[in-house]
Design a protein around this motif. Structure first.
Motif, mmCIF file in Angstrom:
data_model
loop_
_atom_site.group_PDB
_atom_site.id
_atom_site.type_symbol
_atom_site.label_atom_id
_atom_site.label_comp_id
_atom_site.label_asym_id
_atom_site.label_seq_id
_atom_site.Cartn_x
_atom_site.Cartn_y
_atom_site.Cartn_z
ATOM 1 N N ALA A 252 0.829 -1.213 0.000
ATOM 2 C CA ALA A 252 0.000 0.000 0.000
ATOM 3 C C ALA A 252 0.864 1.264 0.000
ATOM 4 O O ALA A 252 0.599 2.193 -0.774
ATOM 5 C CB ALA A 252 -0.930 -0.010 1.213
ATOM 6 N N ASP A 253 1.880 1.304 0.865
ATOM 7 C CA ASP A 253 2.707 2.510 0.983
ATOM 8 C C ASP A 253 3.553 2.771 -0.253
ATOM 9 O O ASP A 253 3.769 3.926 -0.625
ATOM 10 C CB ASP A 253 3.615 2.427 2.206
ATOM 11 C CG ASP A 253 2.846 2.526 3.511
ATOM 12 O OD1 ASP A 253 1.637 2.848 3.475
ATOM 13 O OD2 ASP A 253 3.453 2.278 4.566
ATOM 14 N N ALA A 254 4.072 1.721 -0.870
ATOM 15 C CA ALA A 254 4.960 1.883 -2.029
ATOM 16 C C ALA A 254 4.225 1.729 -3.358
ATOM 17 O O ALA A 254 4.853 1.764 -4.417
ATOM 18 C CB ALA A 254 6.104 0.873 -1.948
ATOM 19 N N GLU B 173 5.023 -8.066 -5.684
ATOM 20 C CA GLU B 173 6.238 -7.251 -5.692
ATOM 21 C C GLU B 173 6.665 -6.896 -4.266
ATOM 22 O O GLU B 173 7.854 -6.934 -3.937
ATOM 23 C CB GLU B 173 6.019 -5.967 -6.486
ATOM 24 C CG GLU B 173 5.833 -6.185 -7.975
ATOM 25 C CD GLU B 173 5.333 -4.947 -8.686
ATOM 26 O OE1 GLU B 173 5.616 -4.824 -9.897
ATOM 27 O OE2 GLU B 173 4.666 -4.093 -8.063
ATOM 28 N N ALA B 174 5.698 -6.552 -3.428
ATOM 29 C CA ALA B 174 6.004 -6.202 -2.038
ATOM 30 C C ALA B 174 6.561 -7.404 -1.291
ATOM 31 O O ALA B 174 7.507 -7.275 -0.508
ATOM 32 C CB ALA B 174 4.756 -5.673 -1.339
ATOM 33 N N GLU B 175 6.001 -8.588 -1.526
ATOM 34 C CA GLU B 175 6.506 -9.791 -0.862
ATOM 35 C C GLU B 175 7.939 -10.077 -1.303
ATOM 36 O O GLU B 175 8.792 -10.441 -0.483
ATOM 37 C CB GLU B 175 5.620 -11.003 -1.144
ATOM 38 C CG GLU B 175 6.077 -12.235 -0.398
ATOM 39 C CD GLU B 175 5.122 -13.410 -0.522
ATOM 40 O OE1 GLU B 175 5.285 -14.360 0.260
ATOM 41 O OE2 GLU B 175 4.223 -13.383 -1.390
ATOM 42 N N ALA B 176 8.228 -9.885 -2.592
ATOM 43 C CA ALA B 176 9.591 -10.089 -3.086
ATOM 44 C C ALA B 176 10.544 -9.092 -2.430
ATOM 45 O O ALA B 176 11.670 -9.453 -2.059
ATOM 46 C CB ALA B 176 9.631 -9.942 -4.609
ATOM 47 N N ALA B 177 10.113 -7.852 -2.246
ATOM 48 C CA ALA B 177 10.958 -6.841 -1.605
ATOM 49 C C ALA B 177 11.210 -7.183 -0.137
ATOM 50 O O ALA B 177 12.340 -7.089 0.343
ATOM 51 C CB ALA B 177 10.308 -5.463 -1.725
ATOM 52 N N VAL B 178 10.166 -7.588 0.575
ATOM 53 C CA VAL B 178 10.318 -7.967 1.995
ATOM 54 C C VAL B 178 11.233 -9.183 2.106
ATOM 55 O O VAL B 178 12.140 -9.212 2.952
ATOM 56 C CB VAL B 178 8.937 -8.228 2.639
ATOM 57 C CG1 VAL B 178 9.078 -8.890 4.005
ATOM 58 C CG2 VAL B 178 8.150 -6.928 2.754
ATOM 59 N N ASP B 179 11.019 -10.186 1.253
ATOM 60 C CA ASP B 179 11.873 -11.386 1.278
ATOM 61 C C ASP B 179 13.324 -11.037 0.980
ATOM 62 O O ASP B 179 14.243 -11.566 1.614
ATOM 63 C CB ASP B 179 11.377 -12.423 0.268
ATOM 64 C CG ASP B 179 10.101 -13.131 0.715
ATOM 65 O OD1 ASP B 179 9.780 -13.085 1.925
ATOM 66 O OD2 ASP B 179 9.427 -13.728 -0.153
ATOM 67 N N ALA B 180 13.550 -10.129 0.027
ATOM 68 C CA ALA B 180 14.913 -9.733 -0.321
ATOM 69 C C ALA B 180 15.581 -9.004 0.843
ATOM 70 O O ALA B 180 16.765 -9.233 1.129
ATOM 71 C CB ALA B 180 14.904 -8.844 -1.568
ATOM 72 N N ALA B 181 14.843 -8.145 1.534
ATOM 73 C CA ALA B 181 15.408 -7.421 2.685
ATOM 74 C C ALA B 181 15.761 -8.394 3.805
ATOM 75 O O ALA B 181 16.849 -8.311 4.393
ATOM 76 C CB ALA B 181 14.420 -6.366 3.184
#
Length: 100
Positions: free
Chosen positions: A12-14, A20-28
């Protein structure tokens, strides 16, 4: 908050899809985990610092029998919150902690 909740907030924020958000969280998470595995520190300015602590070997007691036992040395992850995070949790609101 669960990982799914975090993914929803990031999406929601980005303005990303949940995938895509799950991929970003997993990558972090993977980047932080990898750095800690190598013994590095991860510092997120204003949020805090992740690091690895060494726990020395020690003697303990079996909780059921009271018999002494050896607890081997180990490496454990630690987190030290930053000043802005501590202030936010206390309810003081965001504060500029830089000196002028």
């Amino acid at each position: 908050m669960t990982k799914a909740d975090l993914v929803d907030h990031v999406a929601a924020d980005a303005k990303l899809t949940k995938r895509e958000a799950e991929a970003a969280v997993d990558a972090a998470i993977a980047a932080i985990t990898g750095a800690l595995r190598r013994g590095s520190e991860v510092t997120l300015s204003g949020f805090g610092k992740f690091h690895v602590a060494e726990r020395p070997a020690r003697e303990g007691r079996h909780p059921g029998t009271g018999a002494p036992l050896h607890i081997p040395a180990s490496r454990v992850p630690r987190f030290a919150p930053g000043a802005r995070l501590r202030a936010a949790v206390r309810g003081a609101g965001p504060r500029d902690t830089r000196t002028t």
